[in-house]
Structures are given as structure tokens and as C-alpha cells.
Design an enzyme around this catalytic site. Structure first.
Site, PDB file in Angstrom:
ATOM      1  N   GLY A   1       0.856  -1.181   0.000  1.00 48.42           N
ATOM      2  CA  GLY A   1       0.000   0.000   0.000  1.00 48.42           C
ATOM      3  C   GLY A   1       0.890   1.228   0.000  1.00 48.42           C
ATOM      4  O   GLY A   1       2.119   1.131   0.103  1.00 48.42           O
TER       5      GLY A   1
ATOM      6  N   ASP B   1       3.409  -3.998  -8.196  1.00 52.79           N
ATOM      7  CA  ASP B   1       2.920  -2.797  -7.510  1.00 52.79           C
ATOM      8  C   ASP B   1       3.534  -1.526  -8.089  1.00 52.79           C
ATOM      9  O   ASP B   1       3.135  -0.419  -7.708  1.00 52.79           O
ATOM     10  CB  ASP B   1       3.205  -2.882  -6.008  1.00 52.79           C
ATOM     11  CG  ASP B   1       4.679  -3.027  -5.682  1.00 52.79           C
ATOM     12  OD1 ASP B   1       5.283  -4.001  -6.159  1.00 52.79           O
ATOM     13  OD2 ASP B   1       5.233  -2.170  -4.968  1.00 52.79           O
TER      14      ASP B   1
END
Length: 457
Positions: A87, A251
Site C-alpha cells: 500500500g 505494484d
């Protein structure tokens, strides 16, 4: 001139996709770099320096855009090991705006403080890291690579401890402008949690705002087709630019096919398939010549995630087109950098193959090669003339006359040498800042890169 047009489309996804966060309270906000060229495209070039620092150093909200920064949630494969504990750990989505083409654009940060996803990190960015990202994005943009742009760099007055460089070192907060921060890992997270409703919502968001022209038998098929085209183009543009991203984890790949998130990048000093950018890439997974393969592998992971809402056969067709699309994109990128005429697909691929054969066989500087042969015509003596006499260049020299577009007219092409960005120059530019706080060489280099970009355009 673009009119500032704020947006908040990301909020359509709902709170399960992000976490509202606060920016760090930095001791200082010293403006070091503002990209007025990019700002003009979103109607923010009229900000004075005080206003700029307030928005991009203190993160005062832009009127009409997000009222609070959002740390986006995602997972990802890191060097092909799945990590569900990711994240936005030192960045956030600060604002959304429309550009002068009507596209939805994100203003995202790097080094803006801790978030729920920071783990043991301090949420900060070194000033050197910010300077390196300026250089990477400016150089790639000038070479025609679809990249995020470094929008702002502000020094924050903090001292950071880092284990892989001299410490304490200066800190900065960076803002980048790009079309999207939705990553392949955003979809992987939803698949991990078996969140079908969320997956369908994210796919619809991307098709509505980021890929409105995409088509396919189903929404998921349309999105994977769009992603395949973007990844093939990215891989090809990296090759033509002689660029190694260094960390092509899922990511770090966004759904719009823009290169972004620059860490241990390098421009290759020679056409060496095994050349790596990251000192920790011991297996050469993301080496220069393996980037196309790496991006294809990432696409398979995206396709696997989308199977949550789509049948395998719907996704298989677009995925199988990647090799062909990469070959076409590589011809586009290499011939585009050479500035030569197109002939036929077979002829184009033959010239590209001959150029790569020559570069591999001689291990010459690719920047010099593309500079010397711009327009398909050699102009005067070159430091690389001994390379052009090598047998490795025979096929290229036989084919290039048919592609010649004539000598280019921009004065850049009359320079003695091309504009380059090898690691020695990066370190020298940083040394001027670190040792003497002298920013003039950096700004001069950015101006030189942009001049090169004008010549390529």
C-alpha cells in the site's frame, strides 16, 4: 492555456480502496524544482512560489479536488514473491485534475509521511532520490517514453538515516503527475480478498476514466487488452531509450501503461541484455534485455486477478497478442528515435533487428548511435566511426539508405555529442548539490534535456 479543472473521481470507488491520511508537518519547505511546463497543462502554472509550497509542501487542498490525501491500498509481486502487506507507505494521492486534453490526472506524492501502510518505514524520501527522479522523468519524456512527470520537489529540512548511502542525508517531498496510480497490485489485492464487487467496480472505474476507448467482449477483457497494449509499448520504449527501470514489480506498474516510481534506474552504457540497475537484483530478473519478459509476466498476474470476474478464455486472447504488439511497438520506438521513414512491417523489423545486432556486436554507446544516425544519414566524422566499420554493422548499413528521411534541422543535431544520462553524470550532479548546495548544474541539465526533447519532437 489550460483552465484548472479539479476532479474527485477516485471517491467513486468508496472507502474500501484507500485510507484518508495527513501529510507530515515538515520543518521547512524549500522549493527546489517546479515543473511549470507540466503545470501549464493542468492550469496550475499561475501559482506563485508561496502558493506552490503551500499546496505541494504543506498539502493544502487544491480547491474543488480532494479534501484530504488518500493512501491507496494494493498488494503486489516483488521480485516474483507475493506480498499482501503493501500500500502507499510513503506517499498518497493528493489531488485529481483534468489536463488540457480532458484526461483525468493524479497528483501523487513520494516522501510525504507515514500512512497505515508504512510498516517500519519513516515515510520519507531522500533529496538525492528526488533529484534522481527529476533526471529520470525529464530524460524519458524527452526520449518519447510514456512516463510520469516530476511535478515538484521541495526540500523539507529533515535529516534521514539510510543504510545504503552516506547518512544523515537531506530529505525532500516529491509530487508526480501521471494519468493514474491504479496499479496491477490494486487488482491483485481484490483477488486476494475474493472481492468480486470491488473488482467489478475498479474495472468500471478504469474503463470510464482511464481507458474510455478500450473494447472487448467483457469489461475485464477490454481492460486487459488496454493493459497489454500499454505494457508492450512501455517495454519497447525502454529498449529504444536504453533504459533500465530496475524494479518492475506488479505494484510498480499502473493500468495506463505509464512508467513511474523510479528507484535504482540506469541508462545502459551499451546494448547489454544483462545490464541491471538495482544492486539487489542478483538474478538479473529486471535486466535491460529481460524487461519485455518481466512486463509480460506481470500481465499474466493481472489476468489471473481478473479471473475473479471473468472467464479465462476472455482474457487469454488479449494476453496472447503481447509478443506481436511488442514487436510492433519496438519498431515504432526504434524507428521513431532514429527519425527515419517507415516502409513495411517486415522491412521495419529487419532494420530494427540489424540495429540491435550492430549494437550488441560492437557494445557501443546507444545514445551515440541514435545521435549519429538521426534521419538515417551519417553527418561528418564521429567518435564511433570505428564501430561503423565493424562487420556487425554490415546489415544496418545495407538497409538504412532505404529508410533515410534526410538530415534533421534542429540545431541539437549539429552538437558534437548527444545529451546523455549515465550514472557518472547523475552522481556528479548530485555532488554539486550535496557538497556545495549548487543547483545550477541540475537546472542546466534539465534545460539541455528539454532541448534534446524538442529536437526529437
Amino acid at each position: 492555456m489550460a483552465v484548472f479543472t479539479p476532479d474527485t473521481s477516485i471517491l467513486e470507488l468508496g472507502p474500501a480502496f484507500f485510507d484518508p491520511v495527513e501529510a507530515a508537518a515538515f520543518p521547512q519547505t524549500i522549493l527546489r524544482f517546479r515543473n511549470d511546463r507540466a503545470a501549464a497543462q493542468i492550469g496550475l502554472d499561475g501559482l506563485n512560489d508561496t502558493q506552490w509550497a503551500a499546496h505541494f509542501g504543506r498539502f493544502t487542498p487544491l480547491p474543488g479536488s480532494l479534501s484530504q490525501p488518500l493512501a491507496l491500498r494494493y498488494h503486489g509481486h516483488q521480485f516474483r514473491s507475493y506480498n499482501p502487506d503493501l500500500g502507499d507507505g510513503r506517499g498518497f494521492l493528493f489531488a485529481q485534475v483534468r489536463d488540457d486534453r480532458g484526461r483525468l490526472m493524479d497528483l501523487g506524492t513520494k516522501g510525504s509521511g507515514t500512512t497505515p501502510w508504512s510498516r517500519a518505514g519513516d515515510g520519507r524520501l531522500t533529496l538525492k532520490g528526488a533529484v534522481r527522479e527529476i533526471l529520470a522523468t525529464e530524460m524519458l519524456e524527452a526520449l518519447g517514453v510514456n512516463t510520469s512527470r516530476t511535478f515538484s520537489v521541495i526540500e523539507t529540512g529533515e535529516k534521514l538515516i539510510r543504510g545504503d548511502e552516506p547518512s544523515p542525508t537531506r530529505a525532500a517531498v516529491l509530487v508526480r503527475l501521471n494519468h493514474s496510480h491504479v496499479r496491477y497490485g490494486s487488482f491483485q489485492r481484490l483477488a486476494f480478498h475474493q472481492n468480486r464487487e470491488g473488482m467489478a467496480k475498479l474495472v468500471d472505474y478504469c474503463l470510464a476514466h482511464l481507458a474510455p476507448g478500450a473494447s472487448g467482449s467483457t469489461p475485464a477483457a477490454a481492460l486487459i487488452d488496454h493493459a497489454v497494449q500499454g505494457a508492450a509499448r512501455m517495454a519497447a520504449q525502454f529498449m529504444a531509450a536504453g533504459f533500465v527501470h530496475g524494479v518492475l514489480n506488479t505494484d510498480n506498474i499502473n493500468i495506463t501503461g505509464e512508467s513511474f516510481d523510479y528507484g535504482p534506474w540506469r541508462f545502459a552504457p551499451a546494448w547489454d541484455a544483462g545490464f541491471t540497475a538495482a544492486y539487489f537484483d542478483h538474478s538479473g530478473l529486471y535486466a535491460f534485455g529481460r524487461q519485455a519478459e518481466a512486463l509480460q509476466w506481470n500481465l499474466f498476474q493481472l489476468g489471473s486477478a481478473l479471473r475473479l470476474i471473468a472467464e479465462t478464455d476472455e482474457l487469454k486472447g488479449p494476453l496472447e497478442t503481447y509478443p506481436q504488439r511488442y514487436r510492433i511497438a519496438l519498431s515504432d520506438a526504434v524507428l521513431g528515435r532514429l527519425g527515419v521513414k517507415r516502409l513495411s512491417a517486415n522491412d521495419d523489423e529487419a532494420l530494427v533487428e540489424a540495429a540491435q545486432k550492430a549494437l550488441v556486436g560492437t557494445q557501443m554507446d546507444p545514445d551515440r548511435f541514435f545521435f549519429d544516425w538521426r534521419g538515417g544519414v551519417r553527418r561528418g566524422a564521429s567518435l564511433a566511426d570505428h564501430h561503423y566499420a565493424d562487420d556487425a554493422f554490415s546489415d544496418f548499413l545495407r538497409l538504412i539508405p532505404d529508410f533515410a528521411a534526410g538530415p534533421p534541422v534542429h540545431p541539437y543535431w549539429a552538437d558534437d555529442a548527444p545529451c546523455t544520462m549515465l550514472i557518472g553524470e547523475v552522481e556528479a550532479l548530485w555532488a554539486s548539490i550535496a557538497e556545495r548546495d549548487d543547483w545550477a548544474p541540475l537546472h542546466s541539465k534539465v534545460a539541455a534535456i528539454r532541448r534534446m526533447g524538442e529536437a526529437h519532437a
